[in-house]
Motif scaffolding. Structure first.
Motif, PDB file in Angstrom:
ATOM      1  N   ASN A  81      49.478  64.849  28.041  1.00 57.94           N
ATOM      2  CA  ASN A  81      50.103  65.571  26.934  1.00 57.94           C
ATOM      3  C   ASN A  81      49.469  66.961  26.869  1.00 57.94           C
ATOM      4  O   ASN A  81      48.267  67.089  26.627  1.00 57.94           O
ATOM      5  N   LEU A  82      50.284  67.984  27.090  1.00 56.65           N
ATOM      6  CA  LEU A  82      49.762  69.327  27.329  1.00 56.65           C
ATOM      7  C   LEU A  82      50.284  70.330  26.306  1.00 56.65           C
ATOM      8  O   LEU A  82      51.491  70.429  26.083  1.00 56.65           O
ATOM      9  N   ASN A  83      49.370  71.068  25.700  1.00 60.15           N
ATOM     10  CA  ASN A  83      49.704  72.185  24.818  1.00 60.15           C
ATOM     11  C   ASN A  83      48.527  73.144  24.843  1.00 60.15           C
ATOM     12  O   ASN A  83      47.542  72.950  24.126  1.00 60.15           O
ATOM     13  N   SER A  84      48.593  74.148  25.710  1.00 55.71           N
ATOM     14  CA  SER A  84      47.429  75.009  25.933  1.00 55.71           C
ATOM     15  C   SER A  84      47.849  76.441  26.241  1.00 55.71           C
ATOM     16  O   SER A  84      48.806  76.666  26.978  1.00 55.71           O
ATOM     17  N   PRO A  85      47.095  77.424  25.707  1.00 54.43           N
ATOM     18  CA  PRO A  85      47.352  78.823  26.029  1.00 54.43           C
ATOM     19  C   PRO A  85      46.679  79.264  27.323  1.00 54.43           C
ATOM     20  O   PRO A  85      46.745  80.436  27.694  1.00 54.43           O
ATOM     21  N   GLY A  86      46.014  78.331  27.995  1.00 57.65           N
ATOM     22  CA  GLY A  86      45.314  78.676  29.239  1.00 57.65           C
ATOM     23  C   GLY A  86      43.836  78.913  28.989  1.00 57.65           C
ATOM     24  O   GLY A  86      43.265  78.409  28.018  1.00 57.65           O
ATOM     25  N   GLY A  87      43.216  79.670  29.860  1.00 51.87           N
ATOM     26  CA  GLY A  87      41.789  79.937  29.731  1.00 51.87           C
ATOM     27  C   GLY A  87      41.141  80.139  31.085  1.00 51.87           C
ATOM     28  O   GLY A  87      41.571  80.985  31.867  1.00 51.87           O
ATOM     29  N   ASP A  88      40.142  79.328  31.374  1.00 52.76           N
ATOM     30  CA  ASP A  88      39.359  79.481  32.605  1.00 52.76           C
ATOM     31  C   ASP A  88      40.195  79.051  33.810  1.00 52.76           C
ATOM     32  O   ASP A  88      40.552  77.881  33.959  1.00 52.76           O
ATOM     33  N   PHE A  89      40.504  80.012  34.669  1.00 50.75           N
ATOM     34  CA  PHE A  89      41.343  79.767  35.849  1.00 50.75           C
ATOM     35  C   PHE A  89      40.761  78.682  36.744  1.00 50.75           C
ATOM     36  O   PHE A  89      41.466  77.772  37.181  1.00 50.75           O
ATOM     37  N   PHE A  90      39.465  78.753  37.029  1.00 53.87           N
ATOM     38  CA  PHE A  90      38.855  77.807  37.958  1.00 53.87           C
ATOM     39  C   PHE A  90      38.809  76.391  37.380  1.00 53.87           C
ATOM     40  O   PHE A  90      38.957  75.417  38.105  1.00 53.87           O
ATOM     41  N   GLU A  91      38.591  76.270  36.078  1.00 50.84           N
ATOM     42  CA  GLU A  91      38.653  74.950  35.452  1.00 50.84           C
ATOM     43  C   GLU A  91      40.070  74.398  35.549  1.00 50.84           C
ATOM     44  O   GLU A  91      40.271  73.197  35.786  1.00 50.84           O
ATOM     45  N   GLY A  92      41.070  75.269  35.358  1.00 50.99           N
ATOM     46  CA  GLY A  92      42.459  74.837  35.487  1.00 50.99           C
ATOM     47  C   GLY A  92      42.771  74.339  36.882  1.00 50.99           C
ATOM     48  O   GLY A  92      43.450  73.308  37.051  1.00 50.99           O
ATOM     49  N   VAL A  93      42.286  75.046  37.890  1.00 49.66           N
ATOM     50  CA  VAL A  93      42.502  74.626  39.282  1.00 49.66           C
ATOM     51  C   VAL A  93      41.827  73.291  39.547  1.00 49.66           C
ATOM     52  O   VAL A  93      42.397  72.402  40.187  1.00 49.66           O
ATOM     53  N   ALA A  94      40.602  73.133  39.040  1.00 50.73           N
ATOM     54  CA  ALA A  94      39.876  71.871  39.245  1.00 50.73           C
ATOM     55  C   ALA A  94      40.626  70.705  38.601  1.00 50.73           C
ATOM     56  O   ALA A  94      40.731  69.620  39.185  1.00 50.73           O
ATOM     57  N   ILE A  95      41.167  70.914  37.413  1.00 51.81           N
ATOM     58  CA  ILE A  95      41.917  69.855  36.732  1.00 51.81           C
ATOM     59  C   ILE A  95      43.198  69.549  37.493  1.00 51.81           C
ATOM     60  O   ILE A  95      43.574  68.373  37.672  1.00 51.81           O
ATOM     61  N   TYR A  96      43.891  70.589  37.960  1.00 48.41           N
ATOM     62  CA  TYR A  96      45.098  70.383  38.781  1.00 48.41           C
ATOM     63  C   TYR A  96      44.779  69.504  39.988  1.00 48.41           C
ATOM     64  O   TYR A  96      45.498  68.543  40.293  1.00 48.41           O
ATOM     65  N   ASN A  97      43.706  69.825  40.696  1.00 51.22           N
ATOM     66  CA  ASN A  97      43.358  69.073  41.903  1.00 51.22           C
ATOM     67  C   ASN A  97      42.993  67.627  41.586  1.00 51.22           C
ATOM     68  O   ASN A  97      43.292  66.713  42.364  1.00 51.22           O
ATOM     69  N   MET A  98      42.334  67.400  40.455  1.00 49.97           N
ATOM     70  CA  MET A  98      41.997  66.016  40.067  1.00 49.97           C
ATOM     71  C   MET A  98      43.259  65.200  39.790  1.00 49.97           C
ATOM     72  O   MET A  98      43.385  64.053  40.234  1.00 49.97           O
ATOM     73  N   LEU A  99      44.184  65.792  39.044  1.00 48.18           N
ATOM     74  CA  LEU A  99      45.428  65.082  38.739  1.00 48.18           C
ATOM     75  C   LEU A  99      46.249  64.879  40.007  1.00 48.18           C
ATOM     76  O   LEU A  99      46.862  63.822  40.205  1.00 48.18           O
ATOM     77  N   ARG A 100      46.257  65.883  40.863  1.00 43.68           N
ATOM     78  CA  ARG A 100      46.980  65.790  42.143  1.00 43.68           C
ATOM     79  C   ARG A 100      46.442  64.642  42.983  1.00 43.68           C
ATOM     80  O   ARG A 100      47.191  63.951  43.688  1.00 43.68           O
ATOM     81  N   ALA A 101      45.127  64.422  42.930  1.00 47.63           N
ATOM     82  CA  ALA A 101      44.494  63.394  43.762  1.00 47.63           C
ATOM     83  C   ALA A 101      44.592  61.992  43.160  1.00 47.63           C
ATOM     84  O   ALA A 101      44.235  61.011  43.827  1.00 47.63           O
ATOM     85  N   HIS A 102      45.065  61.884  41.922  1.00 44.05           N
ATOM     86  CA  HIS A 102      45.181  60.560  41.317  1.00 44.05           C
ATOM     87  C   HIS A 102      46.186  59.721  42.115  1.00 44.05           C
ATOM     88  O   HIS A 102      47.278  60.196  42.449  1.00 44.05           O
ATOM     89  N   PRO A 103      45.860  58.470  42.440  1.00 45.00           N
ATOM     90  CA  PRO A 103      46.699  57.680  43.358  1.00 45.00           C
ATOM     91  C   PRO A 103      47.965  57.102  42.743  1.00 45.00           C
ATOM     92  O   PRO A 103      48.734  56.449  43.443  1.00 45.00           O
ATOM     93  N   HIS A 104      48.200  57.338  41.455  1.00 45.51           N
ATOM     94  CA  HIS A 104      49.395  56.798  40.816  1.00 45.51           C
ATOM     95  C   HIS A 104      50.166  57.918  40.122  1.00 45.51           C
ATOM     96  O   HIS A 104      49.752  59.073  40.117  1.00 45.51           O
ATOM     97  N   ARG A 105      51.301  57.548  39.543  1.00 46.60           N
ATOM     98  CA  ARG A 105      52.186  58.542  38.948  1.00 46.60           C
ATOM     99  C   ARG A 105      51.477  59.309  37.828  1.00 46.60           C
ATOM    100  O   ARG A 105      50.800  58.721  36.978  1.00 46.60           O
TER     101      ARG A 105
END
Length: 282
Positions: A81-105
């Motif tokens: 559930n997402l509602n964010s104005p953004g912020g730290d670019f590198f933290e955002g990339v790290a979170i993207y990669n973690m979700l991308r690597a999750h083995p399920h939907r």
């Protein structure tokens, strides 16, 4: 891996030459009181704040927190559930990669705003739903760089692969050419819910009754966001982060070494914002 073949986003933090700040327009258009009306708490992750540690509230959504949430969810589908104005670019990339690597939907629900680093996180969803009244904003990395013309040219060169990788993520999701996605970023493009679906950045709409608003929370965060906007405007003037924190602490009657507090006088905040906006746009 997630069900989609999503591209990995490689970005190494370069704190010695740049800093990433919140976008003032995103802060102005962010309703911090939005949340999902009902959620399966065991398999859902809420990203309802700025990305990265927030010095003004002690909050913020960090990759460390998301990693812990994913470990707790384990071998199951995840809803973000997402509602964010953004912020730290590198933290955002790290979170993207973690979700991308999750083995399920991974299902992403944009409740109100997915801006800047928040929009990068949204792209990790196998499916993305957005409210018709919601927004998504994409832009190039925003940095601070100090030095002579050679230093500034080198900083610009350093950021090129980050922007290119981000354009690739948006292009992969939407099905457009990378150059078109880069054009969206160059123009700092805002998509409302219908435009995001039409552009291919979201797959469908959230039911109108899924999102609720906590008016007290929204009001509480209004002044916090105003101070964040002042901080962002000072950042665009070239003032280093430590000096900005010290200046704002003094303006609020505190001391530079004290923990940040938030101004409560709305008229004072409005006057500061108006003065800074006028000065910095001349």
């Amino acid at each position: 891996m997630s069900l989609r073949d999503l591209p990995e986003f490689k970005a190494e933090r370069l704190t010695e030459i740049c800093a990433f700040e919140l976008d003032t327009d995103a802060l102005s258009n962010w309703n911090a009181g939005l949340s999902v009306r009902s959620a399966d708490d065991e398999t859902s992750i809420s990203i309802l704040d700025v990305i990265g540690e927030d010095p003004w509230t002690g909050g913020g959504v960090t990759s460390k927190r998301i990693a812990a949430a994913l470990r707790s969810i384990g071998d199951r589908d995840v809803t973000v559930n997402l509602n964010s104005p953004g912020g730290d670019f590198f933290e955002g990339v790290a979170i993207y990669n973690m979700l991308r690597a999750h083995p399920h939907r991974v299902s992403v629900r944009i409740l109100g705003l997915a801006a800047s680093a928040g929009s990068v996180i949204a792209m990790a969803g196998d499916d993305i739903a957005i409210g018709k009244a919601g927004f998504m904003m994409v832009h190039n990395c925003w940095v601070m760089a100090i030095g002579n013309r050679h230093d500034l040219a080198e900083a610009a060169k350093t950021m090129e692969p980050f922007d290119d990788a981000m354009a690739g993520v948006y292009a992969e999701r939407s099905g457009v050419k990378r150059a078109e996605a880069a054009g969206w970023m160059d123009a700092e493009t805002w998509f409302n819910g219908e435009q995001a679906v039409e552009a291919g950045l979201a797959d469908g709409f959230l039911p109108a009754d899924m999102v609720s608003e906590n008016e007290m929370q929204a009001e509480t965060m209004r002044n916090v966001n105003a101070v964040r906007r002042i901080d962002a405007l000072l950042a665009k003037s070239g003032l280093p982060r430590t000096e900005r924190r010290a200046l704002l602490s003094e303006a609020k009657g505190g001391t530079p070494s004290a923990a940040p507090t938030v101004m409560q006088d709305a008229d004072e905040i409005a006057a500061l914002l108006k003065g800074l906006s006028t000065t910095l746009t001349k």
